[in-house]
Design a protein around this motif. Structure first.
Motif, short mmCIF file in Angstrom:
data_model
loop_
_atom_site.label_atom_id
_atom_site.label_comp_id
_atom_site.label_asym_id
_atom_site.label_seq_id
_atom_site.Cartn_x
_atom_site.Cartn_y
_atom_site.Cartn_z
N ALA A 193 0.39 12.60 0.90
CA ALA A 193 -0.30 11.32 1.09
C ALA A 193 -0.90 11.31 2.48
O ALA A 193 -0.21 11.60 3.46
CB ALA A 193 0.68 10.16 0.93
N THR A 253 0.84 -1.20 0.00
CA THR A 253 0.00 0.00 0.00
C THR A 253 0.87 1.25 0.00
O THR A 253 0.64 2.20 -0.76
CB THR A 253 -0.91 0.00 1.24
OG1 THR A 253 -1.66 -1.21 1.25
CG2 THR A 253 -1.86 1.18 1.24
N ALA A 260 5.98 4.23 4.05
CA ALA A 260 5.99 5.18 2.94
C ALA A 260 7.20 6.10 3.02
O ALA A 260 7.81 6.43 2.00
CB ALA A 260 4.70 5.99 2.93
N LYS A 280 2.79 6.18 -7.25
CA LYS A 280 1.83 7.03 -7.97
C LYS A 280 2.17 8.52 -7.82
O LYS A 280 1.85 9.32 -8.69
CB LYS A 280 0.41 6.77 -7.46
CG LYS A 280 -0.17 5.46 -7.95
CD LYS A 280 -1.63 5.61 -8.30
CE LYS A 280 -2.13 4.61 -9.33
NZ LYS A 280 -1.72 3.24 -9.15
N GLU A 293 2.81 1.50 -3.43
CA GLU A 293 1.94 1.91 -4.54
C GLU A 293 1.64 3.42 -4.44
O GLU A 293 1.62 4.12 -5.46
CB GLU A 293 0.63 1.10 -4.49
CG GLU A 293 -0.37 1.42 -5.58
CD GLU A 293 0.07 0.94 -6.96
OE1 GLU A 293 1.04 0.18 -7.05
OE2 GLU A 293 -0.57 1.35 -7.95
N THR A 294 1.44 3.92 -3.24
CA THR A 294 1.18 5.34 -3.04
C THR A 294 2.37 6.18 -3.50
O THR A 294 2.22 7.14 -4.27
CB THR A 294 0.91 5.62 -1.54
OG1 THR A 294 -0.14 4.78 -1.10
CG2 THR A 294 0.52 7.08 -1.32
N VAL A 337 -5.23 7.60 1.26
CA VAL A 337 -5.01 6.17 1.44
C VAL A 337 -5.89 5.61 2.55
O VAL A 337 -6.42 4.51 2.43
CB VAL A 337 -3.52 5.90 1.75
CG1 VAL A 337 -3.25 4.41 1.83
CG2 VAL A 337 -2.64 6.54 0.68
N ALA A 345 -2.83 12.03 -2.48
CA ALA A 345 -3.26 10.63 -2.42
C ALA A 345 -3.96 10.39 -1.10
O ALA A 345 -3.41 10.66 -0.03
CB ALA A 345 -2.04 9.71 -2.54
#
Ligand SMILES: [Zn+2]
Ligand SMILES: [Zn+2]
Length: 264
Positions: free
Chosen positions: A233, A155, A183, A162, A158-159, A258, A256
């Motif tokens: 994010a 997760t 992250a 992107k 992917e964040t 999430v 983003a």
């Protein structure tokens, strides 16, 4: 008949219970995996409590952060071998024909079968998994350390993937919990400045150790002027964090979302 211990959910009011079940047989596209470690994700709690609108299919073995060793191969499995260590993620199987599946975004497929929610998961001594959705792991990697990467790690990755671009140098991370702290580590590969905000002093200390510039929400609010960020994010299920992230973005910046908030 060989049996295994498994955590089974048969009724939302009873919670999970340990049971002895037959060890499953792998179908042609599946491998049989002996589980070494199975991470606990907050989604497991949603599954066990039946708290999402889309309920899991019962009876269910939860768990979608699995690490294990392949003990048997289905007749159509290629690219994997016996005794190989593998990671079993949340996306257990998808339609393989929609536009998302055709473009490497199968995590958006409307017809996906999620591990430990729709199909049997990894909170058991054994599970079966479709070989096209598992990942090979190095032989000596610590199963406990790597298990959370199957959901929280993917997760977070992917964040960051992107949000990264040549124009994006500064990233704001709202919430440094199970996903946000990963992250930060991935973002260091792509961003030159990472700002992390969290109300918890322990989490802020960890984010600082990982290389982020850190603020409590109060410190951030009182900062004047605030830096504008290229990307943000939000990993906190809090509308205030979403508003704060939007206000911090430069013109044309990318946001983003999430976390799943109550009023998603
Ligand atoms: Zn998860
Ligand atoms: Zn699809």
């Amino acid at each position: 008949m060989r049996t295994m211990r498994a955590a089974v959910l048969r009724d939302f009011s009873l919670g999970i219970q340990l049971e002895d079940l037959p060890i499953p047989e792998p179908k042609p596209n599946q491998v049989l995996v002996r589980i070494l470690a199975s991470g606990i994700c907050h989604t497991d709690l949603h599954a066990i409590h039946g708290s999402w609108d889309k309920k899991p299919i019962l009876p269910l073995i939860p768990g979608h952060e699995g690490v294990g060793i392949i003990e048997a191969l289905g007749s159509k499995v290629t690219g994997f071998s016996l005794d190989q260590k593998v990671l079993i993620p949340w996306v257990g199987r998808t339609c393989r024909t929609c536009s998302f599946c055709s473009s490497g975004n199968e995590n958006y497929c409307d017809r996906q079968f999620n591990t430990g929610y729709v199909i049997p998961g990894t909170h058991a001594e054994y599970t079966t998994a479709d070989f096209r959705y598992i990942l090979p792991l190095p032989k000596d990697i610590d199963p406990v350390q790597v298990a959370p990467l199957a959901c929280a790690g993917l997760t977070a990755f992917e964040t960051v993937k992107k949000l990264r671009s040549n124009d994006n140098k500064t990233l704001l991370i709202m919430g440094v919990g199970g996903v946000g702290h990963l992250a930060i580590q991935y973002a260091k590969e792509f961003f030159t400045r990472i700002i992390a905000i969290d109300p918890s002093a322990i989490r802020i200390a960890q984010a600082k150790l990982l290389g982020a510039e850190t603020y409590s929400p109060e410190e951030w609010l009182s900062l004047n002027p605030k830096p504008l960020v290229d990307a943000a994010a939000v990993f906190a299920a809090d509308p205030i964090a979403v508003t704060g992230a939007m206000n911090a973005l430069r013109n044309g910046g990318t946001l983003a979302l999430v976390a799943l908030g109550k009023n998603k």
